[in-house]
Design a protein around this motif. Sequence first.
Motif, mmCIF file in Angstrom:
data_model
loop_
_atom_site.group_PDB
_atom_site.id
_atom_site.type_symbol
_atom_site.label_atom_id
_atom_site.label_comp_id
_atom_site.label_asym_id
_atom_site.label_seq_id
_atom_site.Cartn_x
_atom_site.Cartn_y
_atom_site.Cartn_z
ATOM 1 N N ILE A 1 17.562 -26.079 76.763
ATOM 2 C CA ILE A 1 18.283 -25.012 76.044
ATOM 3 C C ILE A 1 19.785 -25.220 76.237
ATOM 4 O O ILE A 1 20.212 -25.923 77.158
ATOM 5 C CB ILE A 1 17.808 -23.618 76.530
ATOM 6 N N GLY A 2 20.590 -24.611 75.372
ATOM 7 C CA GLY A 2 22.048 -24.751 75.474
ATOM 8 C C GLY A 2 22.430 -26.210 75.304
ATOM 9 O O GLY A 2 21.949 -26.903 74.403
ATOM 10 N N GLY A 3 23.239 -26.709 76.215
ATOM 11 C CA GLY A 3 23.682 -28.095 76.112
ATOM 12 C C GLY A 3 22.551 -29.100 76.239
ATOM 13 O O GLY A 3 22.700 -30.257 75.830
ATOM 14 N N SER A 4 21.422 -28.669 76.778
ATOM 15 C CA SER A 4 20.278 -29.574 76.913
ATOM 16 C C SER A 4 19.376 -29.525 75.685
ATOM 17 O O SER A 4 18.266 -30.075 75.702
ATOM 18 C CB SER A 4 19.484 -29.207 78.173
ATOM 19 N N GLU B 1 31.583 -21.298 74.452
ATOM 20 C CA GLU B 1 31.277 -21.304 75.884
ATOM 21 C C GLU B 1 32.445 -21.916 76.669
ATOM 22 O O GLU B 1 32.659 -21.584 77.829
ATOM 23 C CB GLU B 1 29.973 -22.074 76.160
ATOM 24 N N VAL C 1 27.770 -16.341 81.418
ATOM 25 C CA VAL C 1 26.337 -16.371 81.110
ATOM 26 C C VAL C 1 25.509 -15.867 82.295
ATOM 27 O O VAL C 1 24.294 -15.707 82.182
ATOM 28 C CB VAL C 1 25.866 -17.801 80.726
ATOM 29 N N SER D 1 17.170 -30.485 81.578
ATOM 30 C CA SER D 1 17.897 -29.367 82.173
ATOM 31 C C SER D 1 18.820 -29.904 83.245
ATOM 32 O O SER D 1 18.349 -30.517 84.211
ATOM 33 C CB SER D 1 16.912 -28.362 82.792
ATOM 34 N N LYS D 2 20.105 -29.656 83.077
ATOM 35 C CA LYS D 2 21.056 -30.150 84.077
ATOM 36 C C LYS D 2 20.678 -29.626 85.465
ATOM 37 O O LYS D 2 20.642 -30.372 86.429
ATOM 38 C CB LYS D 2 22.474 -29.698 83.686
ATOM 39 N N THR D 3 20.361 -28.341 85.540
ATOM 40 C CA THR D 3 20.087 -27.720 86.836
ATOM 41 C C THR D 3 18.616 -27.761 87.223
ATOM 42 O O THR D 3 18.269 -27.629 88.387
ATOM 43 C CB THR D 3 20.502 -26.242 86.795
ATOM 44 N N LYS E 1 21.517 -13.221 83.043
ATOM 45 C CA LYS E 1 20.401 -13.902 83.719
ATOM 46 C C LYS E 1 19.926 -13.066 84.911
ATOM 47 O O LYS E 1 18.730 -12.891 85.136
ATOM 48 C CB LYS E 1 20.838 -15.285 84.229
ATOM 49 N N THR F 1 16.807 -23.485 84.872
ATOM 50 C CA THR F 1 17.004 -22.531 83.768
ATOM 51 C C THR F 1 15.662 -21.901 83.371
ATOM 52 O O THR F 1 14.692 -22.609 83.083
ATOM 53 C CB THR F 1 17.664 -23.247 82.576
ATOM 54 N N GLN G 1 28.447 -23.455 70.771
ATOM 55 C CA GLN G 1 28.413 -23.543 72.233
ATOM 56 C C GLN G 1 29.641 -24.285 72.756
ATOM 57 O O GLN G 1 30.297 -23.850 73.699
ATOM 58 C CB GLN G 1 27.145 -24.247 72.739
ATOM 59 N N GLN H 1 31.415 -21.498 82.883
ATOM 60 C CA GLN H 1 30.780 -20.546 81.961
ATOM 61 C C GLN H 1 30.178 -19.381 82.732
ATOM 62 O O GLN H 1 28.992 -19.130 82.669
ATOM 63 C CB GLN H 1 29.717 -21.218 81.063
#
Length: 524
Positions: A152-155, A353, A489, A205-207, A493, A210, A349, A486
């Motif tokens: 999601i988002g940048g991914s 963002e 956001v 997913s970078k992290t 969450k 998410t 984004q 960012q």
Amino acid sequence: MTLPPTHRCDRTPAWQALREHFDRSGRSFDLRQAFASDARRFDHWSQQAPHVFADLSKNLIDGHAEALLLELARQCGLEAWRDAMFAGQPINLTEQRQAMHFLLRRPRSQAAAGQPWARELAAVHETLEAMLAYAEQVRGDASITDVVNIGIGGSDLGPCMAVRALDGLRLPGKRFHFVSNVDGHELEGLLKTLQARSTLFLVASKTFTTAETMTNAHSARRWFEAQLGAQAKSLLPMHFVALTTNVKAAAQFGIATTFGFWDWVGGRYSLMSAIGLPLAISIGTQAWRAFLAGAHAMDEHFRCAPLARNLPIRLGLLDVWYRNFHGFSSRCIAPYHSLLSRWPAYLQQLEMESNGKRVDRSGAALPFETSPVIWGEPGTNGQHAFFQMLHQGTGITPVEFVVVRQPEHHLPGHHHKLLAHALAQAQALMVGRVDPGGHRHFPGNRPSTVLVLDRLDAASLGALIALHEHRVLTSGAIWGLNSFDQWGVELGKVLAADLEPRLDSGDVSGLDASTAGLLARLRP
Ligand code: F6P
């Protein structure tokens, strides 16, 4: 190395001079008069940058305003912040990170000794080669017919936009799907059309934390296990791949193959890292390298071209002029190319963002506007929806057209019609039409920019992306923002994590009356 100082743009002499110039003549600037009095306006206000030609001539700006904007850039230390990024300084101050997405497309040969980021560049190329080898392996594997990107988002937005944009280069026999929303309708609807044995899931997913992505990844794995029963365990490593900086979490999920990247690549700047794997599978190694080369050419243009002929800088300064002096609150993105259908969402984004912020780098509140709203749809569809407002609404919205000289299809007649519509809209916005009757009156003098690509190919798409990344850095640097964090956001969450169990338990204690009332109404 110390970071450049932050200058409050609204306290610079150039800002003051811009304000005076705007009050004196900028506010009443008339495009029709500007073209009538300057036969060379198109020449002066258009330029070729790597792979992208830009016509800025139909914008509400004159040479004096541009000279003052360039002076503003100097007084705000734009070049110093740009150079700090390219030098690998931690310009993402709140996270103490570098913003080195430019390294993702820098040729290996430029790993000159002594560069602070030489080690990172070596790691980039090592991962790149592994990723491209894997992409070629999947391309050669006829048993894989469907590639599903879960992110999601940048991914999601970057790879989704780019795979569609370069559909003309897609390997026949492979379909690409993008699941981003936690709304189960998205994943369930897709899974109904797939076979586990012929599907490759890319968990991006970078992290790797998410909530939406993890929920979708777990559901996809449950579906895979249910489809394949006893064989699932041995087949899973071949059908789930992770694209992440969090290799440990991917391993805990049970994924054996991971392509990594680094915390100095922001999520919305990550398309040219391992996050781009779906695109690499779709277009193959040669086109992927052209994609990177196009972006690198634009990086070099941004790094080296004089400010007055530096397209990302000219566009970023125009954005400041429109937002802070003309007061335009949004920009409409109108790609006249169906394969660029996700371009507006991608830019949303990237820009909102990055620059949708109310404090400067030090956390001090800013008294002026920052990011405009970015929105849009491909033409000609937009003409039959919201262009009415662009032509005759009470407010003014600058429009940014993207047109491509050569189409990727072979249907006769279509492309010239498409191009004629794009040019006609930009022309109509500018020239308007006088009708004393009122309803048919078009005020005109409405600004637009036209970006022209020769073809929508890998190199031009790479350049277009880098152009916008650097344009966002430009306006962000003028406003004194950290364009690379960012924090906005986070709150949603945290609150969602609190509300989710309450939907099961019905506990509304401590909630505001509206949230409590809605939660009670939504429970089964
Ligand atoms: O929406 C916030 C955000 O952190 C984006 O910046 C990012 O692109 C997206 O979530 C996805 O994050 P991740 O790639 O870590 O799953």
